[in-house]
Design a protein around this motif. Structure first.
Motif, PDB file in Angstrom:
ATOM      1  N   ARG A  54       0.850  -1.204   0.000  1.00 20.92           N
ATOM      2  CA  ARG A  54       0.000   0.000   0.000  1.00 20.92           C
ATOM      3  C   ARG A  54       0.875   1.239   0.000  1.00 20.92           C
ATOM      4  O   ARG A  54       1.983   1.238   0.548  1.00 20.92           O
ATOM      5  CB  ARG A  54      -0.891   0.053   1.248  1.00 20.92           C
ATOM      6  CG  ARG A  54      -1.889  -1.053   1.417  1.00 20.92           C
ATOM      7  CD  ARG A  54      -2.576  -0.912   2.776  1.00 20.92           C
ATOM      8  NE  ARG A  54      -3.487   0.219   2.845  1.00 20.92           N
ATOM      9  CZ  ARG A  54      -3.819   0.856   3.966  1.00 20.92           C
ATOM     10  NH1 ARG A  54      -3.272   0.501   5.119  1.00 20.92           N
ATOM     11  NH2 ARG A  54      -4.659   1.862   3.938  1.00 20.92           N
ATOM     12  N   THR A  77      -0.861   1.047  -9.157  1.00 24.53           N
ATOM     13  CA  THR A  77      -1.871  -0.015  -9.199  1.00 24.53           C
ATOM     14  C   THR A  77      -1.532  -1.049 -10.267  1.00 24.53           C
ATOM     15  O   THR A  77      -1.835  -2.238 -10.098  1.00 24.53           O
ATOM     16  CB  THR A  77      -3.275   0.563  -9.454  1.00 24.53           C
ATOM     17  OG1 THR A  77      -3.267   1.345 -10.669  1.00 24.53           O
ATOM     18  CG2 THR A  77      -3.715   1.446  -8.288  1.00 24.53           C
ATOM     19  N   ASP A  82      -1.933  -1.103  -3.729  1.00 24.28           N
ATOM     20  CA  ASP A  82      -3.123  -0.334  -3.352  1.00 24.28           C
ATOM     21  C   ASP A  82      -2.723   1.098  -3.027  1.00 24.28           C
ATOM     22  O   ASP A  82      -1.682   1.339  -2.401  1.00 24.28           O
ATOM     23  CB  ASP A  82      -3.795  -0.955  -2.128  1.00 24.28           C
ATOM     24  CG  ASP A  82      -4.397  -2.321  -2.417  1.00 24.28           C
ATOM     25  OD1 ASP A  82      -4.624  -2.631  -3.609  1.00 24.28           O
ATOM     26  OD2 ASP A  82      -4.626  -3.080  -1.453  1.00 24.28           O
ATOM     27  N   LEU A  84      -3.920   4.722  -1.270  1.00 18.95           N
ATOM     28  CA  LEU A  84      -4.821   5.485  -0.412  1.00 18.95           C
ATOM     29  C   LEU A  84      -4.569   6.962  -0.678  1.00 18.95           C
ATOM     30  O   LEU A  84      -3.490   7.474  -0.390  1.00 18.95           O
ATOM     31  CB  LEU A  84      -4.565   5.162   1.065  1.00 18.95           C
ATOM     32  CG  LEU A  84      -5.391   5.974   2.069  1.00 18.95           C
ATOM     33  CD1 LEU A  84      -6.878   5.661   1.935  1.00 18.95           C
ATOM     34  CD2 LEU A  84      -4.906   5.738   3.491  1.00 18.95           C
ATOM     35  N   ARG A  85      -5.545   7.633  -1.240  1.00 16.94           N
ATOM     36  CA  ARG A  85      -5.422   9.067  -1.522  1.00 16.94           C
ATOM     37  C   ARG A  85      -6.038   9.855  -0.363  1.00 16.94           C
ATOM     38  O   ARG A  85      -7.198   9.628  -0.012  1.00 16.94           O
ATOM     39  CB  ARG A  85      -6.132   9.427  -2.829  1.00 16.94           C
ATOM     40  CG  ARG A  85      -5.567   8.726  -4.051  1.00 16.94           C
ATOM     41  CD  ARG A  85      -6.271   9.156  -5.320  1.00 16.94           C
ATOM     42  NE  ARG A  85      -7.709   8.908  -5.255  1.00 16.94           N
ATOM     43  CZ  ARG A  85      -8.529   8.910  -6.302  1.00 16.94           C
ATOM     44  NH1 ARG A  85      -8.054   9.166  -7.516  1.00 16.94           N
ATOM     45  NH2 ARG A  85      -9.823   8.681  -6.161  1.00 16.94           N
ATOM     46  N   THR A 162      -5.920  -1.348  -5.813  1.00 24.86           N
ATOM     47  CA  THR A 162      -7.155  -0.568  -5.723  1.00 24.86           C
ATOM     48  C   THR A 162      -6.827   0.867  -5.323  1.00 24.86           C
ATOM     49  O   THR A 162      -5.732   1.162  -4.822  1.00 24.86           O
ATOM     50  CB  THR A 162      -8.100  -1.169  -4.683  1.00 24.86           C
ATOM     51  OG1 THR A 162      -7.440  -1.123  -3.393  1.00 24.86           O
ATOM     52  CG2 THR A 162      -8.428  -2.611  -5.021  1.00 24.86           C
ATOM     53  N   ILE A 163      -7.783   1.762  -5.534  1.00 24.83           N
ATOM     54  CA  ILE A 163      -7.645   3.161  -5.121  1.00 24.83           C
ATOM     55  C   ILE A 163      -8.786   3.492  -4.176  1.00 24.83           C
ATOM     56  O   ILE A 163      -9.955   3.248  -4.479  1.00 24.83           O
ATOM     57  CB  ILE A 163      -7.665   4.109  -6.337  1.00 24.83           C
ATOM     58  CG1 ILE A 163      -6.457   3.851  -7.249  1.00 24.83           C
ATOM     59  CG2 ILE A 163      -7.665   5.562  -5.872  1.00 24.83           C
ATOM     60  CD1 ILE A 163      -6.438   4.709  -8.511  1.00 24.83           C
ATOM     61  N   SER A 164      -8.440   4.044  -3.006  1.00 23.07           N
ATOM     62  CA  SER A 164      -9.456   4.477  -2.047  1.00 23.07           C
ATOM     63  C   SER A 164      -9.099   5.856  -1.524  1.00 23.07           C
ATOM     64  O   SER A 164      -7.976   6.333  -1.714  1.00 23.07           O
ATOM     65  CB  SER A 164      -9.578   3.472  -0.895  1.00 23.07           C
ATOM     66  OG  SER A 164      -8.320   3.291  -0.255  1.00 23.07           O
ATOM     67  N   ASP A 165     -10.054   6.493  -0.870  1.00 21.77           N
ATOM     68  CA  ASP A 165      -9.859   7.859  -0.393  1.00 21.77           C
ATOM     69  C   ASP A 165     -10.145   7.953   1.094  1.00 21.77           C
ATOM     70  O   ASP A 165     -11.002   7.226   1.628  1.00 21.77           O
ATOM     71  CB  ASP A 165     -10.777   8.828  -1.155  1.00 21.77           C
ATOM     72  CG  ASP A 165     -10.461   8.879  -2.639  1.00 21.77           C
ATOM     73  OD1 ASP A 165      -9.442   9.489  -3.001  1.00 21.77           O
ATOM     74  OD2 ASP A 165     -11.221   8.281  -3.428  1.00 21.77           O
ATOM     75  N   ALA A 166      -9.408   8.848   1.766  1.00 16.99           N
ATOM     76  CA  ALA A 166      -9.616   9.065   3.199  1.00 16.99           C
ATOM     77  C   ALA A 166      -9.254  10.504   3.543  1.00 16.99           C
ATOM     78  O   ALA A 166      -8.482  11.155   2.832  1.00 16.99           O
ATOM     79  CB  ALA A 166      -8.765   8.101   4.018  1.00 16.99           C
TER      80      ALA A 166
END
Length: 486
Positions: A54, A77, A82, A84-85, A162-166
């Motif tokens: 990640r 990716t 993975d 995390l933006r 994968t790409i996810s946001d927080a």
């Protein structure tokens, strides 16, 4: 990993000793960012991953940031990483995320550079630096190969990252608040000049209540908090005196107790006293260093503090007298961070207003330094000018750049005058970073450092002495030698 291409694209003008920095889109564009992302995955992220690899990625307020982040994420990716933006962040906000999550990070910023620039600061898990000796050279080579010969084939579709946001701003602000308690200080009026940079995003969260934290006894006067990567008011580089003038004027006009100025990515903090006079970063290093030394000693530990070689002599003087061990290092954040970790140092400071903390993953954070200064000021009754006076007993020239025809010849003239002809006198010489000549153990007391630029035919001179006349004489004598025509 692919073999080196004979047609490798040369990225040495973009990927330097400490980070990535260049003009958009000529030097840094989505294609280049994608190649760097893939190379970062191959060199750092995948080999060091514990389980699923990640990376946490953030950007500052520059308009080119989101597009570059998107391309960089594609490079990651495609190698099975993975992403995390966390969106907008200060550089120390990204370091916090990398440290707290214990995963590698990438911060898209060009710090204090003008609007046409952008860049990337890369870190390993735990916010550990990636510099020329810790992976960045290989990232540069591999990205150059990818740009010449194409990216390697992506991993299988079911293995793609994968790409996810927080949003981690509140966690960052809360963590900093947990390290310095300001709840019981006397009320202070604080002018903050964000220079249209990321300080306008982080200051309301840390110093104010926008992240949901309790109010502090601070009356914050905002200056240029609007995020604008074109920097319409002044460059976000407080190291240049002209960029402090608006803050100095505002501090006096508002009758403030202190002024704080942040650079573009808000990892550096500069301090101005109630009269509008700058407090030197060396004085801040001594002030904060003494607070951290006292905390270490209260916990029964022997403290170590890192400082670079052009920090004022007051830093080792005061910290050593307080019982600390001081370690002198080269200029540059990757060197300082490496020394911080090696020596388990509680604190480190640079003349450029970078401040490093063991409790902040050995990384630099201007906001945490600002909290320490506010705590020190608000914990006693005197104005900042009186508090800072004890940390500024010597006189410094500041960094003076000279463009020369030959760096080697100019340096040789200085060596001949100050080293070869000195015999066995009280002068000491070292070449830890450039040439340092010190007469501090003799009378009159002075030292100077002469360093060559990595990228231009420039010599950078820093001089410090016990008084103004001595400093000016040494400064002028050395400059005359440096600038003498062959």
């Amino acid at each position: 990993m692919t073999s080196p291409s004979p047609d490798r694209v040369d990225l040495s003008a973009l990927i330097k000793a400490y980070d990535v920095r260049g003009v958009v889109p000529q030097e840094l564009n989505p294609e280049v960012a994608r190649a760097i992302g893939a190379a970062f995955a191959e060199v750092v992220v995948v080999p060091e991953a514990q389980g699923r690899p990640r990376v946490v990625v953030a950007h500052d307020m520059r308009p080119s940031g989101p597009e570059l982040v998107a391309a960089f994420a594609e490079g990651l990716t495609g190698r099975g990483v993975d992403v995390l933006r966390i969106g907008l962040a200060s550089t120390d906000g990204l370091y916090y995320a990398s440290g707290a999550l214990d995963i590698p990070g990438a911060m898209f910023t060009a710090s204090h550079n003008p609007a046409q620039y952008n860049g990337i600061k890369l870190s390993r898990a735990g916010a550990r630096p990636v510099g020329q000796d810790s992976g960045l050279t290989r990232v540069r080579e591999l990205a150059g190969d990818y740009l010449a010969g194409g990216l390697p084939q992506d991993v299988a579709q079911d293995e793609r990252g994968t790409i996810s946001d927080a949003d981690m701003l509140g966690d960052y602000a809360g963590f900093l608040r947990s390290l310095v308690d300001l709840s019981a200080i006397r009320p202070l009026k604080v002018v903050v000049d964000a220079g249209n940079g990321m300080g306008g995003y982080t200051a309301p969260a840390v110093l104010g209540t926008e992240a949901g934290l309790p109010a502090l006894p601070l009356d914050v006067v905002p200056l240029y908090f609007e995020l604008d990567g074109t920097f319409p008011n002044h460059e976000a580089n407080p190291l240049e005196p002209e960029n402090l003038r608006d803050l100095q004027r505002a501090v006096v006009e508002h009758g403030a107790d202190i002024g704080l100025a942040f650079d573009g990515d808000a990892d550096r903090c500069f301090v101005v006293d109630e009269n509008g006079d700058p407090v030197s970063p060396s004085a801040i290093t001594a002030l904060v260093g003494l607070r951290e030394v006292a905390r270490e000693q209260a916990a029964g530990r022997t403290p170590t503090v890192i400082h670079n070689l052009i920090t004022s002599q007051v830093v080792p003087d005061l910290l050593t007298a307080a019982g600390a061990r001081t370690v002198r290092t080269r200029v540059g954040h990757s060197f300082i961070k490496a020394q911080m970790a090696e020596h388990e140092a509680v604190f480190g400071g640079e003349h450029s207003a970078h401040y490093y903390f063991r409790e902040f993953f050995f990384a630099d954070t201007g906001m945490l330094a600002a909290l320490h200064v506010l705590a020190a000021l608000g914990g006693q009754p005197h104005p900042l000018s009186a508090l800072a006076e004890q940390y500024q007993p010597y006189v410094a020239s500041g960094e003076i750049n000279s463009r020369v025809t030959s760096v080697e010849e100019a340096r040789a003239r200085v060596v001949e005058a100050y080293v070869t002809q000195q015999g066995a006198g009280p002068v000491t010489v070292d070449e830890l970073d450039g040439l340092t000549v010190s007469h501090w153990d003799g009378q009159p007391q002075w030292w100077f450092n002469l360093r060559a630029s990595n990228t231009e035919p420039l010599l950078r001179l820093n001089v410090e002495a016990a008084d103004q006349d001595i400093m000016e004489k040494v400064r002028d004598d050395v400059l005359a030698l440096v600038r003498q025509e062959a």
